[in-house]
Design a protein around this motif. Structure first.
Motif, PDB file in Angstrom:
ATOM      1  N   VAL A 622       0.822  -1.242   0.156  1.00 38.87           N
ATOM      2  CA  VAL A 622       0.144   0.009   0.118  1.00 38.87           C
ATOM      3  C   VAL A 622       0.785   1.244   0.059  1.00 38.87           C
ATOM      4  O   VAL A 622       0.588   2.187  -0.596  1.00 38.87           O
ATOM      5  CB  VAL A 622      -1.030  -0.092   1.189  1.00 38.87           C
ATOM      6  N   ALA A 623       1.919   1.315   0.731  1.00 36.26           N
ATOM      7  CA  ALA A 623       2.864   2.465   0.837  1.00 36.26           C
ATOM      8  C   ALA A 623       3.512   2.595  -0.415  1.00 36.26           C
ATOM      9  O   ALA A 623       3.487   3.704  -1.078  1.00 36.26           O
ATOM     10  CB  ALA A 623       3.985   1.994   1.906  1.00 36.26           C
ATOM     11  N   ASP A 624       3.875   1.613  -1.177  1.00 40.08           N
ATOM     12  CA  ASP A 624       4.751   1.672  -2.501  1.00 40.08           C
ATOM     13  C   ASP A 624       3.520   2.308  -3.630  1.00 40.08           C
ATOM     14  O   ASP A 624       3.700   3.068  -4.392  1.00 40.08           O
ATOM     15  CB  ASP A 624       4.919   0.200  -3.009  1.00 40.08           C
ATOM     16  N   LEU A 625       2.268   1.808  -3.393  1.00 37.94           N
ATOM     17  CA  LEU A 625       1.185   2.137  -4.120  1.00 37.94           C
ATOM     18  C   LEU A 625       0.914   3.539  -4.168  1.00 37.94           C
ATOM     19  O   LEU A 625       0.708   4.361  -5.046  1.00 37.94           O
ATOM     20  CB  LEU A 625      -0.182   1.323  -3.859  1.00 37.94           C
ATOM     21  N   CYS A 626       0.856   3.995  -2.797  1.00 34.60           N
ATOM     22  CA  CYS A 626       0.575   5.765  -2.581  1.00 34.60           C
ATOM     23  C   CYS A 626       1.688   6.563  -3.029  1.00 34.60           C
ATOM     24  O   CYS A 626       1.220   7.660  -3.168  1.00 34.60           O
ATOM     25  CB  CYS A 626       0.297   5.937  -1.057  1.00 34.60           C
ATOM     26  N   GLU A 627       2.976   5.964  -3.200  1.00 29.42           N
ATOM     27  CA  GLU A 627       4.099   6.545  -3.395  1.00 29.42           C
ATOM     28  C   GLU A 627       4.377   6.679  -4.823  1.00 29.42           C
ATOM     29  O   GLU A 627       5.153   7.492  -5.503  1.00 29.42           O
ATOM     30  CB  GLU A 627       5.251   6.381  -2.630  1.00 29.42           C
ATOM     31  N   GLY A 628       3.419   5.704  -5.591  1.00 26.56           N
ATOM     32  CA  GLY A 628       3.648   5.784  -7.082  1.00 26.56           C
ATOM     33  C   GLY A 628       4.743   4.990  -7.268  1.00 26.56           C
ATOM     34  O   GLY A 628       5.046   5.036  -8.580  1.00 26.56           O
ATOM     35  N   LYS A 629       5.410   3.973  -6.722  1.00 28.85           N
ATOM     36  CA  LYS A 629       6.442   3.357  -6.918  1.00 28.85           C
ATOM     37  C   LYS A 629       6.116   2.002  -7.673  1.00 28.85           C
ATOM     38  O   LYS A 629       6.613   1.537  -8.633  1.00 28.85           O
ATOM     39  CB  LYS A 629       7.052   2.681  -5.637  1.00 28.85           C
ATOM     40  N   ILE A 630       4.525   1.457  -7.546  1.00 28.18           N
ATOM     41  CA  ILE A 630       4.017   0.454  -8.145  1.00 28.18           C
ATOM     42  C   ILE A 630       2.651   1.008  -8.636  1.00 28.18           C
ATOM     43  O   ILE A 630       2.083   2.005  -8.152  1.00 28.18           O
ATOM     44  CB  ILE A 630       4.112  -0.730  -7.318  1.00 28.18           C
ATOM     45  N   ASP A 631       1.991   0.320  -9.544  1.00 24.88           N
ATOM     46  CA  ASP A 631       0.804   0.716  -9.823  1.00 24.88           C
ATOM     47  C   ASP A 631      -0.067  -0.870  -9.532  1.00 24.88           C
ATOM     48  O   ASP A 631       0.414  -1.754  -9.006  1.00 24.88           O
ATOM     49  CB  ASP A 631       0.426   0.848 -11.325  1.00 24.88           C
ATOM     50  N   TRP A 632      -1.597  -0.794  -9.676  1.00 26.20           N
ATOM     51  CA  TRP A 632      -2.326  -1.997  -9.192  1.00 26.20           C
ATOM     52  C   TRP A 632      -1.788  -3.196  -9.767  1.00 26.20           C
ATOM     53  O   TRP A 632      -1.975  -4.244  -9.253  1.00 26.20           O
ATOM     54  CB  TRP A 632      -3.718  -1.579  -9.397  1.00 26.20           C
ATOM     55  N   PRO A 633      -1.717  -3.338 -11.353  1.00 25.46           N
ATOM     56  CA  PRO A 633      -1.149  -4.692 -12.040  1.00 25.46           C
ATOM     57  C   PRO A 633       0.050  -5.059 -11.201  1.00 25.46           C
ATOM     58  O   PRO A 633       0.200  -6.554 -11.085  1.00 25.46           O
ATOM     59  CB  PRO A 633      -1.220  -3.933 -13.412  1.00 25.46           C
ATOM     60  N   GLN A 634       0.908  -4.341 -10.805  1.00 23.28           N
ATOM     61  CA  GLN A 634       2.306  -4.875 -10.179  1.00 23.28           C
ATOM     62  C   GLN A 634       2.089  -5.298  -8.993  1.00 23.28           C
ATOM     63  O   GLN A 634       2.471  -6.300  -8.420  1.00 23.28           O
ATOM     64  CB  GLN A 634       3.192  -3.804 -10.303  1.00 23.28           C
ATOM     65  N   ALA A 635       0.979  -4.499  -8.239  1.00 27.91           N
ATOM     66  CA  ALA A 635       0.441  -5.097  -6.703  1.00 27.91           C
ATOM     67  C   ALA A 635      -0.214  -6.414  -6.828  1.00 27.91           C
ATOM     68  O   ALA A 635       0.285  -7.288  -6.022  1.00 27.91           O
ATOM     69  CB  ALA A 635      -0.524  -4.056  -6.051  1.00 27.91           C
ATOM     70  N   CYS A 636      -0.788  -6.656  -7.911  1.00 21.69           N
ATOM     71  CA  CYS A 636      -1.514  -7.917  -8.120  1.00 21.69           C
ATOM     72  C   CYS A 636      -0.531  -8.994  -8.338  1.00 21.69           C
ATOM     73  O   CYS A 636      -0.892 -10.341  -8.179  1.00 21.69           O
ATOM     74  CB  CYS A 636      -2.492  -8.050  -9.264  1.00 21.69           C
ATOM     75  N   GLU A 637       0.612  -8.714  -8.918  1.00 22.72           N
ATOM     76  CA  GLU A 637       1.726  -9.753  -9.057  1.00 22.72           C
ATOM     77  C   GLU A 637       2.328 -10.217  -7.854  1.00 22.72           C
ATOM     78  O   GLU A 637       2.704 -11.267  -7.794  1.00 22.72           O
ATOM     79  CB  GLU A 637       2.633  -8.998 -10.213  1.00 22.72           C
ATOM     80  N   ARG A 638       2.337  -9.329  -6.970  1.00 22.30           N
ATOM     81  CA  ARG A 638       2.963  -9.633  -5.592  1.00 22.30           C
ATOM     82  C   ARG A 638       1.838 -10.398  -4.638  1.00 22.30           C
ATOM     83  O   ARG A 638       2.331 -10.736  -3.525  1.00 22.30           O
ATOM     84  CB  ARG A 638       3.550  -8.311  -4.966  1.00 22.30           C
ATOM     85  N   LEU A 639       0.640 -10.051  -4.584  1.00 28.46           N
ATOM     86  CA  LEU A 639      -0.641 -10.614  -3.669  1.00 28.46           C
ATOM     87  C   LEU A 639      -1.305 -11.552  -4.491  1.00 28.46           C
ATOM     88  O   LEU A 639      -1.976 -10.870  -5.550  1.00 28.46           O
ATOM     89  CB  LEU A 639      -1.178  -9.409  -3.156  1.00 28.46           C
ATOM     90  N   PRO A 640      -1.745 -12.556  -3.879  1.00 29.75           N
ATOM     91  CA  PRO A 640      -2.937 -13.422  -4.667  1.00 29.75           C
ATOM     92  C   PRO A 640      -4.173 -12.809  -4.251  1.00 29.75           C
ATOM     93  O   PRO A 640      -4.463 -12.043  -3.487  1.00 29.75           O
ATOM     94  CB  PRO A 640      -2.535 -14.818  -3.777  1.00 29.75           C
TER      95      PRO A 640
END
Length: 649
Positions: A622-640
């Motif tokens: 969530v911290a990475d998402l809010c800081e713009g380091k990753i987007d949602w598709p990239q978050a989905c790659e890291r979380l099932p």
């Protein structure tokens, strides 16, 4: 991941306005006293949204471009704006309803009436026009919808394309020729007259020192130029930046945050060598394409835009110089970053008559919204106007003195005054005479030298004062001069942002509703500017959830992420839906699996997609998402994906 259909339902302005009012993004100021047109108060979400926009603006411009930040006073003595030209020129044309006396801004009146006639014509021809209720028509003076002849419709389109180029008398002629009346009363309007937009005030208890509330922040930069130059070690180019309140006494503010009397501006004054307006970073943006509407297209009666590389636009003279073009790109990048729709953004060049008195070229970043195309950012080349007029008025040298690597050797006529004779002969006017002689250029000195060969001549100053002189007053000789210091008045490139306008258009561009819940909207604000980044939802009021919620909140705070806890009795779905209206991009559900397994469910606002992971892992993502380091598709790659079973033990 399924695509989000944000266009499932056409934009509904009434629903958006109801949402903004109900959730207190902003509201009319002094509302319980009846309100005052053009003044608004921001509520919690609106204040946070504006603060986040400002924070990103500071990062994007002040930090990334190494600008010098200022905070100058709002109250300004009258002589400052008399010198800058605002007292004489900072005005709009207004017309008066001949029966009610209501004041209307003339260009807005023409735009509203002719625009409505074109819209009515289009509806009638397409068969989509709704019948006008007879009782309503009688009450609100609604004019009948009529089909326009093709030539008339074309004339209206041409007028609207050129509207910003009309002066007062021309606007009056348009009102007469096309029978443009006050749309609220259907009454005729009078001839346009100018209305100065500045709020007058006075400084001190006696009222003897008149002043104004500033209509822009720019003058504070110019009056502090010498200090800024010294702070920057005498080096040019450099830029100063300021975010602050400005005030304009709008004639008839009617478009919400788009036309207000008090607003927040963010302005940059980039000081540059007039002989070298190149920008060191221009090569990095030369291939960027912008949507441009240049002055020639508008003057021809068209609003057809072109997509051009800024490198080509500068090379072909469409944009005046590299620095102006560089900032236009940076403006575009900023607006896109905070969530403006690129398809509804264009840069429109000012035409001759609308160009500000100080500008040599100016482009407005215009954003399309339910009110039409609205100027939200201006980017002007102000040349040396401001520093020149303030220097002349005050006698302060607002110039750059640059040491030359190789001195310039030249021959020139030089005047040497006999100060003893000048002072004895002209007494109190000696300083006026001296200043005039010292200000003469080469050609004028040659002419004066020739005149003195006759033994006597008369010198007349710009103020009309005459002095009779003979060769004993001064000598003019040709000498070889060695110049090791170059002195010049820098030019200024000024990007100027209306933050309230940007905020409102941002809300329009990101508002939509789901097919299954049309009445409850969604604000798809980027995490970068969303008022609340994360909503924490405990499944119930079970005491076991409290320490976990407290721990998650503390971790988010330490990461600089603003979150909110909703532990109300409503269902999880309703709580998330309620916060979708506020633009909250992410939701965290604390359930019994969080207690038993240390897991956390993460929900994304637009897709409603849910993922699961350990508490620390989810908080980190969530911290990475809010800081713009990753987007949602990239978050989905890291979380099932969350399938609903993990919470059942």
């Amino acid at each position: 991941m399924a695509a989000v259909n944000k266009t499932a339902h056409s934009f509904d302005k009434a629903r958006l306005e109801a949402l903004l009012s109900r959730r207190f993004f902003y509201a009319p100021a002094f509302e319980i006293y009846g309100g005052v047109a053009g003044l608004y108060d921001y509520g919690p979400s609106g204040s946070s949204l504006q603060a986040n926009i400002i924070n990103e603006w500071r990062k994007h411009f002040i930090i990334e471009e190494a600008m010098l930040e200022l905070d100058t006073t709002i109250m300004t003595p009258a002589p400052v704006f008399e010198t800058s030209g605002h007292v004489a020129r900072f005005a709009d044309w207004m017309v008066k309803d001949t029966k009610t006396g209501d004041m209307l801004r003339a260009d807005h009146l023409v735009k509203t009436v002719l625009g409505q006639r074109l819209a009515d014509d289009e509806e009638l021809r397409s068969g989509t026009a709704q019948p006008v209720d007879a009782k309503k028509k009688k009450k609100d003076k609604t004019p009948p919808k009529v089909k326009l002849e093709a030539a008339v419709a074309k004339e209206y389109e041409t007028i609207l394309a050129q509207l910003d180029n009309y002066d007062g008398p021309q606007l009056g002629e348009l009102c007469r020729t096309h029978k443009i009346h006050n749309p609220d009363t259907d009454n005729e309007v009078g001839e346009p007259s100018q209305f100065n937009l500045m709020f007058t005030s006075s400084i001190g208890p006696t009222g003897r020192f008149p002043g104004y509330l500033r209509p822009e922040t720019a003058q504070g930069h110019f009056l502090n130029f010498s200090r800024l130059l010294d702070f920057n070690n005498g080096k040019v180019p450099f830029a100063s930046a300021q975010i602050g309140r400005s005030f304009r006494n709008e004639i008839s503010p009617r478009a919400g945050l788009l036309r207000v009397r008090e607003f927040t501006m963010a302005e940059i004054e980039h000081f540059v060598d007039p002989d070298d307006k190149k920008h060191p970073k221009f090569a990095s943006v030369a291939d960027v394409e912008l949507t441009l509407l240049d002055r020639h297209v508008q003057e021809a009666g068209s609003t057809e835009v072109k997509r051009l590389r800024v490198g080509d636009a500068v090379a072909n003279g469409v944009i005046a110089n590299e620095t102006l073009a560089y900032f236009m790109v940076r403006i575009s990048q900023f607006l896109l970053k905070i969530g403006i729709d690129p398809k509804r953004m264009r840069f429109r060049q000012h035409m001759g008559n609308e160009m500000a008195h100080y500008a040599t070229d100016c482009w407005d970043a215009e954003l399309q919204n339910s009110y039409g195309w609205t100027e939200c950012v201006g980017c002007a080349d102000r040349a040396a106007y401001d520093l020149t007029v303030h220097s002349k008025k005050t006698g302060q040298q607002l110039v750059v003195r640059e040491s030359l690597r190789e001195p310039i050797v030249r021959e020139a006529e030089v005047a040497e005054l006999n100060k003893k004779i000048v002072g004895k002969s002209f007494k109190g006017d000696a300083a006026i005479f001296t200043k005039h002689i010292e200000g003469l250029d080469e050609a004028a000195l040659v002419e004066l030298k020739s005149a003195l060969l006759n033994g006597k001549t008369t010198v007349t100053t710009a103020e009309g004062k005459s002095f009779e002189i003979t060769p004993e007053f001064l000598t003019i000789e040709r000498k070889t001069l060695k110049q090791s210091i170059r002195e010049y008045t820098p030019n200024v490139i000024e990007p100027s942002f209306g933050l309230g306008r940007i905020l409102y258009v941002l809300l329009e561009h990101n508002y939509w509703s789901r097919e299954q819940d049309v009445d409850r909207g969604v604000l798809s604000l980027p995490p970068l500017v969303a008022p609340t980044k994360v909503l924490i939802c405990p499944l119930s009021s079970n005491k076991e959830f409290e320490p976990i919620v407290a721990d998650i909140s503390a971790k988010l705070r330490r990461s600089g992420i603003f979150s909110k806890v909703d532990d109300s009795s409503q269902t999880i779905g309703k709580r998330y839906s309620r916060n979708d209206e506020l633009g909250t991009p992410y939701g965290l559900t604390v359930d019994f699996a969080s207690v038993q397994k240390g897991t956390l469910t993460l929900r994304e606002r637009d897709t409603m997609d849910q993922r699961i992971g350990s508490i620390d892992e989810v908080v980190s993502i969530v911290a990475d998402l809010c800081e713009g380091k990753i987007d949602w598709p990239q978050a989905c790659e890291r979380l099932p994906a969350y399938d609903g079973k993990q919470a059942v033990d």
